[in-house]
Design an enzyme around this catalytic site. Structure first.
Site, PDB file in Angstrom:
ATOM      1  N   CYS A 112       0.749  -1.087  -0.086  1.00  0.00           N
ATOM      2  CA  CYS A 112       0.023   0.219  -0.067  1.00  0.00           C
ATOM      3  C   CYS A 112       0.825   1.342   0.088  1.00  0.00           C
ATOM      4  O   CYS A 112       0.349   2.271  -0.293  1.00  0.00           O
ATOM      5  CB  CYS A 112      -1.099  -0.067   1.125  1.00  0.00           C
ATOM      6  N   HIS A 133      12.147   0.991   5.882  1.00  0.00           N
ATOM      7  CA  HIS A 133      11.979  -0.383   5.896  1.00  0.00           C
ATOM      8  C   HIS A 133      12.252  -1.340   7.041  1.00  0.00           C
ATOM      9  O   HIS A 133      13.222  -1.498   7.524  1.00  0.00           O
ATOM     10  CB  HIS A 133      12.804  -1.166   4.397  1.00  0.00           C
ATOM     11  N   HIS A 144      -1.991  20.064   6.568  1.00  0.00           N
ATOM     12  CA  HIS A 144      -3.008  19.044   6.424  1.00  0.00           C
ATOM     13  C   HIS A 144      -2.342  17.712   6.476  1.00  0.00           C
ATOM     14  O   HIS A 144      -1.195  17.493   6.324  1.00  0.00           O
ATOM     15  CB  HIS A 144      -3.426  19.290   4.708  1.00  0.00           C
ATOM     16  N   HIS A 153      -2.996   7.223   4.761  1.00  0.00           N
ATOM     17  CA  HIS A 153      -3.575   6.246   3.754  1.00  0.00           C
ATOM     18  C   HIS A 153      -4.758   5.717   4.495  1.00  0.00           C
ATOM     19  O   HIS A 153      -4.823   4.981   5.535  1.00  0.00           O
ATOM     20  CB  HIS A 153      -2.354   4.997   4.012  1.00  0.00           C
ATOM     21  N   HIS A 178     -14.733   5.626   3.312  1.00  0.00           N
ATOM     22  CA  HIS A 178     -16.172   5.448   3.299  1.00  0.00           C
ATOM     23  C   HIS A 178     -16.689   5.352   1.770  1.00  0.00           C
ATOM     24  O   HIS A 178     -17.260   4.274   1.392  1.00  0.00           O
ATOM     25  CB  HIS A 178     -16.888   6.614   4.081  1.00  0.00           C
ATOM     26  N   ASN A 230     -10.478   0.844   0.663  1.00  0.00           N
ATOM     27  CA  ASN A 230      -8.921   0.666   0.578  1.00  0.00           C
ATOM     28  C   ASN A 230      -8.606   0.447  -0.845  1.00  0.00           C
ATOM     29  O   ASN A 230      -8.701  -0.770  -1.213  1.00  0.00           O
ATOM     30  CB  ASN A 230      -8.353  -0.273   1.840  1.00  0.00           C
TER      31      ASN A 230
END
Length: 472
Positions: free
Chosen positions: A180, A259, A346, A350, A379, A383
Protein backbone atom coordinates in the site's frame (compact mmCIF):
# COMPACT_ATOMS: atom_id res chain seq x y z
CA UNK A 1 67.49 49.52 -2.23
CA UNK A 2 64.56 50.82 -0.26
CA UNK A 3 62.45 51.00 -3.45
CA UNK A 4 63.27 47.38 -4.29
CA UNK A 5 62.21 46.30 -0.77
CA UNK A 6 58.88 48.12 -1.08
CA UNK A 7 58.26 46.58 -4.49
CA UNK A 8 59.04 43.12 -3.19
CA UNK A 9 56.68 43.61 -0.27
CA UNK A 10 53.93 44.75 -2.66
CA UNK A 11 54.39 41.67 -4.85
CA UNK A 12 54.19 39.44 -1.76
CA UNK A 13 50.94 41.12 -0.70
CA UNK A 14 49.42 40.59 -4.14
CA UNK A 15 50.52 36.97 -4.13
CA UNK A 16 49.01 36.37 -0.69
CA UNK A 17 45.82 38.12 -1.78
CA UNK A 18 45.63 35.93 -4.91
CA UNK A 19 46.22 32.79 -2.84
CA UNK A 20 43.38 33.83 -0.53
CA UNK A 21 40.94 35.01 -3.22
CA UNK A 22 41.33 32.05 -5.58
CA UNK A 23 39.84 29.38 -3.25
CA UNK A 24 37.20 31.88 -2.12
CA UNK A 25 36.16 32.60 -5.72
CA UNK A 26 36.24 28.88 -6.52
CA UNK A 27 34.02 28.13 -3.50
CA UNK A 28 31.53 30.81 -4.55
CA UNK A 29 31.43 29.43 -8.11
CA UNK A 30 30.85 25.86 -6.85
CA UNK A 31 28.16 27.05 -4.43
CA UNK A 32 26.35 28.98 -7.16
CA UNK A 33 26.63 26.01 -9.50
CA UNK A 34 25.14 23.67 -6.88
CA UNK A 35 22.33 26.11 -6.12
CA UNK A 36 21.49 26.46 -9.80
CA UNK A 37 21.64 22.67 -10.28
CA UNK A 38 19.38 22.14 -7.29
CA UNK A 39 16.71 24.31 -8.91
CA UNK A 40 16.44 21.70 -11.65
CA UNK A 41 16.16 18.86 -9.13
CA UNK A 42 12.79 19.92 -7.70
CA UNK A 43 9.91 17.52 -8.15
CA UNK A 44 6.60 19.13 -9.12
CA UNK A 45 3.26 17.38 -9.53
CA UNK A 46 1.40 18.75 -12.55
CA UNK A 47 -1.77 16.69 -12.21
CA UNK A 48 -3.18 13.46 -10.78
CA UNK A 49 -6.15 11.47 -12.02
CA UNK A 50 -7.99 8.94 -9.83
CA UNK A 51 -10.01 6.05 -11.24
CA UNK A 52 -13.74 5.85 -10.76
CA UNK A 53 -15.47 2.69 -11.94
CA UNK A 54 -18.94 2.46 -13.47
CA UNK A 55 -22.11 1.70 -11.54
CA UNK A 56 -21.98 -1.90 -12.75
CA UNK A 57 -19.02 -2.46 -10.39
CA UNK A 58 -20.61 -0.96 -7.27
CA UNK A 59 -20.29 -3.22 -4.25
CA UNK A 60 -23.23 -2.46 -1.97
CA UNK A 61 -24.58 -4.31 1.04
CA UNK A 62 -26.67 -6.89 -0.79
CA UNK A 63 -23.96 -7.63 -3.36
CA UNK A 64 -21.35 -8.08 -0.63
CA UNK A 65 -23.62 -10.49 1.23
CA UNK A 66 -24.32 -12.54 -1.90
CA UNK A 67 -20.57 -12.87 -2.60
CA UNK A 68 -19.98 -14.03 0.96
CA UNK A 69 -22.89 -16.48 0.80
CA UNK A 70 -21.70 -18.21 -2.37
CA UNK A 71 -18.36 -19.17 -0.81
CA UNK A 72 -19.16 -22.76 0.12
CA UNK A 73 -15.96 -23.07 2.14
CA UNK A 74 -17.46 -20.87 4.87
CA UNK A 75 -19.34 -21.99 7.94
CA UNK A 76 -21.69 -19.86 10.05
CA UNK A 77 -18.82 -18.60 12.24
CA UNK A 78 -16.82 -17.38 9.23
CA UNK A 79 -19.94 -15.82 7.76
CA UNK A 80 -20.59 -13.96 11.00
CA UNK A 81 -16.97 -12.83 11.14
CA UNK A 82 -17.12 -11.39 7.62
CA UNK A 83 -20.36 -9.50 8.20
CA UNK A 84 -19.18 -8.14 11.55
CA UNK A 85 -15.91 -7.00 9.96
CA UNK A 86 -17.71 -5.21 7.12
CA UNK A 87 -20.02 -3.50 9.62
CA UNK A 88 -17.08 -2.06 11.58
CA UNK A 89 -14.75 -1.34 8.65
CA UNK A 90 -15.86 2.24 7.96
CA UNK A 91 -16.59 1.36 4.31
CA UNK A 92 -19.81 2.66 2.73
CA UNK A 93 -22.27 1.49 0.09
CA UNK A 94 -20.72 3.01 -3.02
CA UNK A 95 -17.29 1.37 -3.31
CA UNK A 96 -16.29 -0.65 -6.38
CA UNK A 97 -15.43 -4.33 -6.57
CA UNK A 98 -13.41 -6.32 -9.14
CA UNK A 99 -15.34 -7.36 -12.26
CA UNK A 100 -13.94 -10.89 -11.87
CA UNK A 101 -15.57 -11.22 -8.45
CA UNK A 102 -18.85 -9.54 -9.33
CA UNK A 103 -19.25 -11.91 -12.29
CA UNK A 104 -18.65 -14.92 -10.03
CA UNK A 105 -15.25 -15.91 -11.43
CA UNK A 106 -13.13 -15.43 -8.31
CA UNK A 107 -12.47 -19.19 -8.12
CA UNK A 108 -11.05 -19.34 -11.65
CA UNK A 109 -9.73 -15.93 -12.74
CA UNK A 110 -8.13 -15.92 -16.18
CA UNK A 111 -5.00 -13.98 -17.09
CA UNK A 112 -6.97 -12.15 -19.78
CA UNK A 113 -9.56 -10.93 -17.28
CA UNK A 114 -6.85 -10.04 -14.74
CA UNK A 115 -5.03 -7.87 -17.27
CA UNK A 116 -8.29 -6.36 -18.49
CA UNK A 117 -9.07 -5.21 -14.95
CA UNK A 118 -5.74 -3.39 -14.69
CA UNK A 119 -5.83 -1.96 -18.20
CA UNK A 120 -9.23 -0.41 -17.55
CA UNK A 121 -7.78 1.49 -14.57
CA UNK A 122 -4.45 2.40 -16.17
CA UNK A 123 -5.75 3.49 -19.57
CA UNK A 124 -8.77 5.39 -18.21
CA UNK A 125 -6.66 7.49 -15.83
CA UNK A 126 -3.85 8.01 -18.36
CA UNK A 127 -6.25 9.10 -21.11
CA UNK A 128 -7.70 11.74 -18.78
CA UNK A 129 -4.25 12.75 -17.48
CA UNK A 130 -2.89 13.45 -20.97
CA UNK A 131 -6.11 15.19 -22.05
CA UNK A 132 -6.27 17.54 -19.06
CA UNK A 133 -2.58 18.49 -19.04
CA UNK A 134 -2.15 18.75 -22.80
CA UNK A 135 1.02 16.66 -22.54
CA UNK A 136 1.59 14.11 -25.30
CA UNK A 137 2.61 10.54 -24.36
CA UNK A 138 5.60 11.01 -26.67
CA UNK A 139 6.92 13.73 -24.33
CA UNK A 140 7.22 11.38 -21.35
CA UNK A 141 10.80 10.60 -20.31
CA UNK A 142 10.16 8.34 -17.30
CA UNK A 143 7.40 5.81 -16.57
CA UNK A 144 6.93 4.02 -13.25
CA UNK A 145 4.10 1.53 -12.62
CA UNK A 146 3.45 -0.10 -9.26
CA UNK A 147 1.12 -3.12 -8.95
CA UNK A 148 2.00 -5.47 -6.12
CA UNK A 149 0.13 -8.68 -6.92
CA UNK A 150 0.42 -9.11 -10.69
CA UNK A 151 3.65 -9.01 -12.70
CA UNK A 152 3.02 -10.28 -16.27
CA UNK A 153 5.39 -10.49 -19.20
CA UNK A 154 5.61 -8.22 -21.13
CA UNK A 155 5.49 -5.90 -18.13
CA UNK A 156 2.70 -3.46 -17.35
CA UNK A 157 4.99 -0.57 -18.31
CA UNK A 158 5.51 -2.24 -21.70
CA UNK A 159 1.73 -2.43 -22.18
CA UNK A 160 1.42 1.29 -21.52
CA UNK A 161 4.33 2.12 -23.83
CA UNK A 162 2.75 0.01 -26.57
CA UNK A 163 -0.72 1.50 -26.09
CA UNK A 164 0.49 5.13 -26.24
CA UNK A 165 3.41 4.58 -28.65
CA UNK A 166 5.90 6.22 -26.33
CA UNK A 167 9.51 6.96 -27.29
CA UNK A 168 12.21 4.29 -27.62
CA UNK A 169 14.47 6.02 -25.06
CA UNK A 170 11.86 6.18 -22.28
CA UNK A 171 13.11 4.96 -18.89
CA UNK A 172 10.55 2.49 -17.50
CA UNK A 173 10.33 0.85 -14.07
CA UNK A 174 7.86 -1.85 -13.06
CA UNK A 175 7.41 -2.31 -9.28
CA UNK A 176 5.73 -5.33 -7.69
CA UNK A 177 5.26 -6.61 -4.13
CA UNK A 178 5.55 -3.14 -2.57
CA UNK A 179 2.11 -3.00 -0.98
CA UNK A 180 0.00 0.00 0.00
CA UNK A 181 2.94 2.41 0.36
CA UNK A 182 4.18 1.86 -3.21
CA UNK A 183 2.98 5.22 -4.55
CA UNK A 184 5.51 7.21 -2.56
CA UNK A 185 8.22 4.68 -3.36
CA UNK A 186 7.52 5.21 -7.07
CA UNK A 187 7.64 8.98 -6.63
CA UNK A 188 10.96 8.64 -4.80
CA UNK A 189 12.40 6.81 -7.83
CA UNK A 190 11.30 9.71 -10.04
CA UNK A 191 12.70 12.26 -7.59
CA UNK A 192 16.12 10.61 -7.66
CA UNK A 193 16.17 10.42 -11.46
CA UNK A 194 15.30 14.13 -11.58
CA UNK A 195 18.58 14.85 -9.75
CA UNK A 196 20.61 13.71 -12.74
CA UNK A 197 18.21 14.41 -15.61
CA UNK A 198 17.11 17.96 -16.39
CA UNK A 199 13.83 19.12 -17.91
CA UNK A 200 12.15 15.72 -17.67
CA UNK A 201 8.52 14.59 -17.54
CA UNK A 202 7.52 11.49 -15.57
CA UNK A 203 4.33 9.47 -15.22
CA UNK A 204 3.56 7.29 -12.19
CA UNK A 205 0.70 4.78 -12.34
CA UNK A 206 -0.36 3.36 -8.98
CA UNK A 207 -3.00 0.64 -8.63
CA UNK A 208 -3.56 -2.97 -7.54
CA UNK A 209 -4.74 -6.27 -8.98
CA UNK A 210 -7.77 -7.21 -6.87
CA UNK A 211 -9.83 -9.74 -8.86
CA UNK A 212 -7.33 -12.60 -9.30
CA UNK A 213 -6.20 -12.23 -5.68
CA UNK A 214 -9.61 -12.60 -4.06
CA UNK A 215 -9.39 -15.07 -1.18
CA UNK A 216 -11.78 -18.03 -1.44
CA UNK A 217 -10.81 -19.90 1.74
CA UNK A 218 -11.96 -19.68 5.36
CA UNK A 219 -8.96 -18.37 7.37
CA UNK A 220 -10.15 -15.26 9.22
CA UNK A 221 -6.81 -13.44 9.00
CA UNK A 222 -6.91 -13.85 5.21
CA UNK A 223 -10.59 -12.93 4.77
CA UNK A 224 -9.93 -9.41 6.06
CA UNK A 225 -8.52 -8.27 2.72
CA UNK A 226 -11.82 -9.16 0.98
CA UNK A 227 -13.63 -6.86 3.42
CA UNK A 228 -11.29 -3.88 3.05
CA UNK A 229 -9.79 -3.78 -0.44
CA UNK A 230 -11.62 -2.23 -3.38
CA UNK A 231 -10.92 -1.32 -7.02
CA UNK A 232 -9.14 1.98 -7.61
CA UNK A 233 -5.93 3.61 -8.77
CA UNK A 234 -4.27 6.84 -9.83
CA UNK A 235 -2.00 8.21 -12.55
CA UNK A 236 0.25 11.21 -11.89
CA UNK A 237 2.32 13.58 -14.01
CA UNK A 238 5.55 14.88 -12.44
CA UNK A 239 8.28 17.19 -13.73
CA UNK A 240 11.42 19.10 -12.73
CA UNK A 241 11.01 21.71 -15.47
CA UNK A 242 11.25 25.21 -14.00
CA UNK A 243 9.25 26.54 -16.93
CA UNK A 244 6.23 24.52 -15.74
CA UNK A 245 6.51 25.52 -12.10
CA UNK A 246 3.64 28.03 -12.34
CA UNK A 247 1.29 25.30 -13.59
CA UNK A 248 2.17 22.78 -10.88
CA UNK A 249 -0.27 21.68 -8.18
CA UNK A 250 2.35 20.61 -5.63
CA UNK A 251 6.07 20.68 -4.95
CA UNK A 252 7.70 17.77 -3.12
CA UNK A 253 9.52 19.19 -0.09
CA UNK A 254 10.85 15.95 1.39
CA UNK A 255 10.28 12.19 1.37
CA UNK A 256 11.45 9.59 3.90
CA UNK A 257 11.28 5.81 3.48
CA UNK A 258 11.58 3.25 6.29
CA UNK A 259 11.84 -0.52 5.84
CA UNK A 260 11.55 -3.05 8.71
CA UNK A 261 12.07 -6.16 6.59
CA UNK A 262 14.82 -7.36 8.95
CA UNK A 263 12.23 -7.66 11.74
CA UNK A 264 10.59 -11.11 11.38
CA UNK A 265 7.41 -10.06 13.16
CA UNK A 266 6.98 -6.98 10.99
CA UNK A 267 7.87 -8.90 7.83
CA UNK A 268 5.19 -11.56 8.47
CA UNK A 269 2.35 -9.30 9.67
CA UNK A 270 1.17 -8.49 6.16
CA UNK A 271 2.06 -11.25 3.70
CA UNK A 272 0.70 -13.21 0.73
CA UNK A 273 0.52 -16.94 1.49
CA UNK A 274 -1.52 -20.08 0.83
CA UNK A 275 -3.75 -21.53 3.54
CA UNK A 276 -3.86 -25.21 4.55
CA UNK A 277 -6.34 -25.94 1.74
CA UNK A 278 -4.17 -24.31 -0.92
CA UNK A 279 -6.18 -21.09 -1.28
CA UNK A 280 -3.93 -18.10 -1.90
CA UNK A 281 -4.61 -14.83 -0.15
CA UNK A 282 -3.23 -11.90 1.80
CA UNK A 283 -2.75 -12.56 5.51
CA UNK A 284 -3.20 -9.59 7.87
CA UNK A 285 -2.22 -10.45 11.46
CA UNK A 286 -2.80 -8.68 14.78
CA UNK A 287 0.88 -7.67 14.77
CA UNK A 288 0.24 -5.20 11.93
CA UNK A 289 -0.49 -2.20 14.18
CA UNK A 290 2.68 -2.91 16.17
CA UNK A 291 4.73 -3.02 12.96
CA UNK A 292 3.07 0.23 11.86
CA UNK A 293 4.02 1.85 15.17
CA UNK A 294 7.66 0.74 14.99
CA UNK A 295 8.10 1.82 11.36
CA UNK A 296 6.31 5.12 12.01
CA UNK A 297 8.63 5.81 14.95
CA UNK A 298 11.77 5.20 12.88
CA UNK A 299 10.41 7.28 10.02
CA UNK A 300 9.58 10.26 12.24
CA UNK A 301 13.12 10.31 13.61
CA UNK A 302 14.28 11.36 10.15
CA UNK A 303 11.19 13.25 8.96
CA UNK A 304 10.52 15.50 11.96
CA UNK A 305 13.75 17.58 11.74
CA UNK A 306 12.97 18.22 8.06
CA UNK A 307 9.43 19.42 8.76
CA UNK A 308 9.11 21.14 12.14
CA UNK A 309 10.67 24.51 13.02
CA UNK A 310 13.60 24.64 15.44
CA UNK A 311 11.56 26.14 18.26
CA UNK A 312 9.04 23.27 18.06
CA UNK A 313 11.85 20.71 18.19
CA UNK A 314 13.36 22.42 21.26
CA UNK A 315 9.94 22.50 22.89
CA UNK A 316 9.56 18.76 22.28
CA UNK A 317 13.04 17.95 23.67
CA UNK A 318 12.45 20.02 26.81
CA UNK A 319 8.98 18.56 27.30
CA UNK A 320 10.20 14.99 26.84
CA UNK A 321 12.40 15.34 29.94
CA UNK A 322 9.28 15.72 32.09
CA UNK A 323 7.05 13.36 30.12
CA UNK A 324 6.64 9.67 30.87
CA UNK A 325 8.43 7.52 28.28
CA UNK A 326 5.99 6.08 25.74
CA UNK A 327 5.91 2.64 24.15
CA UNK A 328 7.07 2.87 20.51
CA UNK A 329 5.18 -0.37 19.77
CA UNK A 330 1.79 1.31 20.29
CA UNK A 331 0.68 3.32 17.25
CA UNK A 332 -1.42 5.76 19.29
CA UNK A 333 1.63 6.80 21.36
CA UNK A 334 4.25 7.27 18.64
CA UNK A 335 3.99 11.03 18.16
CA UNK A 336 3.01 12.08 21.68
CA UNK A 337 4.43 15.53 22.44
CA UNK A 338 5.08 16.47 18.80
CA UNK A 339 3.14 19.46 17.49
CA UNK A 340 3.03 18.68 13.79
CA UNK A 341 0.74 21.59 13.08
CA UNK A 342 3.69 23.95 13.49
CA UNK A 343 5.08 22.57 10.21
CA UNK A 344 2.09 21.05 8.40
CA UNK A 345 -1.44 22.26 7.64
CA UNK A 346 -3.03 19.06 6.26
CA UNK A 347 -2.71 15.33 6.94
CA UNK A 348 -3.19 12.82 4.12
CA UNK A 349 -3.36 9.41 5.82
CA UNK A 350 -3.54 6.16 3.89
CA UNK A 351 -7.18 4.94 4.17
CA UNK A 352 -6.14 1.39 4.99
CA UNK A 353 -8.83 0.89 7.61
CA UNK A 354 -10.49 2.57 10.54
CA UNK A 355 -7.91 1.26 13.04
CA UNK A 356 -4.98 2.75 11.10
CA UNK A 357 -6.70 6.14 10.71
CA UNK A 358 -7.67 6.23 14.40
CA UNK A 359 -4.17 5.16 15.50
CA UNK A 360 -2.33 7.79 13.45
CA UNK A 361 -4.85 10.43 14.52
CA UNK A 362 -4.29 9.76 18.22
CA UNK A 363 -0.54 9.49 17.70
CA UNK A 364 -0.26 12.97 16.17
CA UNK A 365 -3.02 14.57 18.24
CA UNK A 366 -5.21 15.25 15.20
CA UNK A 367 -8.78 16.50 15.23
CA UNK A 368 -11.78 14.99 13.44
CA UNK A 369 -11.40 17.77 10.87
CA UNK A 370 -7.87 16.54 10.13
CA UNK A 371 -9.01 12.90 9.85
CA UNK A 372 -12.13 13.61 7.81
CA UNK A 373 -10.46 13.26 4.36
CA UNK A 374 -9.07 9.80 5.18
CA UNK A 375 -12.32 8.61 6.77
CA UNK A 376 -14.41 9.83 3.83
CA UNK A 377 -12.05 8.29 1.24
CA UNK A 378 -12.34 4.96 3.08
CA UNK A 379 -16.12 5.31 3.23
CA UNK A 380 -16.60 6.26 -0.43
CA UNK A 381 -13.87 4.23 -2.20
CA UNK A 382 -12.60 1.70 0.39
CA UNK A 383 -8.95 0.69 0.69
CA UNK A 384 -7.66 0.97 -2.88
CA UNK A 385 -4.14 -0.04 -1.78
CA UNK A 386 -1.35 2.17 -3.17
CA UNK A 387 -3.86 4.42 -4.93
CA UNK A 388 -5.67 5.30 -1.70
CA UNK A 389 -3.64 8.40 -0.78
CA UNK A 390 -4.77 10.24 -3.89
CA UNK A 391 -8.47 9.83 -3.12
CA UNK A 392 -7.75 11.43 0.26
CA UNK A 393 -5.87 14.27 -1.44
CA UNK A 394 -8.70 14.64 -3.94
CA UNK A 395 -11.17 15.07 -1.09
CA UNK A 396 -9.11 17.92 0.37
CA UNK A 397 -8.99 19.64 -3.01
CA UNK A 398 -12.70 19.11 -3.71
CA UNK A 399 -13.52 20.65 -0.32
CA UNK A 400 -11.34 23.67 -1.27
CA UNK A 401 -9.08 23.20 1.72
CA UNK A 402 -5.77 23.51 -0.14
CA UNK A 403 -4.38 27.05 -0.41
CA UNK A 404 -1.10 28.29 -1.87
CA UNK A 405 1.78 27.70 0.53
CA UNK A 406 0.00 25.02 2.58
CA UNK A 407 1.95 21.87 3.41
CA UNK A 408 0.51 18.34 3.29
CA UNK A 409 1.94 15.40 5.23
CA UNK A 410 1.31 12.09 3.43
CA UNK A 411 1.50 8.98 5.62
CA UNK A 412 1.51 5.46 4.17
CA UNK A 413 2.16 1.92 5.39
CA UNK A 414 2.75 -1.21 3.34
CA UNK A 415 3.86 -4.83 3.31
CA UNK A 416 7.51 -5.49 3.99
CA UNK A 417 6.96 -3.82 6.48
CA UNK A 418 7.30 -0.23 5.19
CA UNK A 419 6.39 3.29 6.26
CA UNK A 420 6.83 5.91 3.51
CA UNK A 421 5.97 9.52 4.30
CA UNK A 422 6.42 12.82 2.49
CA UNK A 423 5.51 16.50 2.59
CA UNK A 424 4.03 18.38 -0.38
CA UNK A 425 3.76 22.15 -0.68
CA UNK A 426 0.67 23.54 -2.42
CA UNK A 427 1.71 25.76 -5.35
CA UNK A 428 -1.67 27.38 -6.11
CA UNK A 429 -5.13 27.60 -4.57
CA UNK A 430 -6.84 24.35 -5.56
CA UNK A 431 -10.54 23.59 -5.94
CA UNK A 432 -10.95 20.88 -8.60
CA UNK A 433 -13.73 18.47 -7.59
CA UNK A 434 -11.93 15.67 -9.49
CA UNK A 435 -13.13 12.11 -8.78
CA UNK A 436 -15.40 13.46 -5.99
CA UNK A 437 -17.39 15.70 -8.34
CA UNK A 438 -20.70 13.81 -8.21
CA UNK A 439 -20.82 13.35 -4.44
CA UNK A 440 -18.66 15.93 -2.64
CA UNK A 441 -21.72 18.03 -1.73
CA UNK A 442 -23.09 15.14 0.35
CA UNK A 443 -19.84 14.62 2.27
CA UNK A 444 -19.32 14.20 5.12
CA UNK A 445 -22.64 12.33 5.54
CA UNK A 446 -24.61 12.76 8.75
CA UNK A 447 -24.05 9.09 9.51
CA UNK A 448 -21.55 6.52 8.28
CA UNK A 449 -23.39 3.61 9.90
CA UNK A 450 -23.21 0.54 7.68
CA UNK A 451 -26.55 -0.83 6.39
CA UNK A 452 -25.41 -4.30 7.48
CA UNK A 453 -26.39 -3.30 11.01
CA UNK A 454 -30.03 -3.05 9.98
CA UNK A 455 -30.23 -5.80 7.37
CA UNK A 456 -28.09 -8.42 9.08
CA UNK A 457 -28.36 -7.52 12.75
CA UNK A 458 -29.34 -11.13 13.48
CA UNK A 459 -25.72 -12.15 12.92
CA UNK A 460 -24.85 -10.96 16.46
CA UNK A 461 -27.59 -13.11 18.00
CA UNK A 462 -25.99 -16.03 19.91
CA UNK A 463 -28.70 -18.34 18.59
CA UNK A 464 -27.29 -17.80 15.09
CA UNK A 465 -24.57 -20.31 15.94
CA UNK A 466 -27.15 -23.06 15.61
CA UNK A 467 -28.42 -21.94 12.22
CA UNK A 468 -27.48 -24.07 9.25
CA UNK A 469 -27.32 -21.95 6.09
CA UNK A 470 -28.55 -23.22 2.76
CA UNK A 471 -25.61 -22.25 0.51
CA UNK A 472 -27.62 -23.12 -2.58
Amino acid sequence: MEHTSILSSHVQMELLLAIFLFPLAYSIIVLCKNLLARRDQNCYMMHYECFKAGEDLQLNTDTSASIVMRNKNLGIEEYKFLLQTIVSSGIGEDTYGPRIVLSGQEDTPSLKDSLSELEEIMFDTLDKLFAKTGVSPSEIDILVVNVSLLSPSPSLTARIINRYKMREDIKSYNLSGMGCSASLLAIDIVRNIFKVRKNALAVVVSTESMGPNWYCGREKSMMLSNCLFRVGGCSMLLTNKRALKHRALFKLNCLVRTHLGSNDEAYNCCIQIEDSLGFRGFCLTKKLTKAAALSFTENLKVLVPKVLPLWALLQYVIGSRYRKKTDSRVLELVGVGLNFKTGVEHFCIHPGGRAVIDGVGKSLGLTEYDLEPARMALHRFGNTSAGGLWYVLGYMEAKKRLKKGDRILMISFGAGFKCNNCVWQVMNDLEDANVWEDCIASYPPKSVANPFIEKYGWINDPSASFIKLDWN
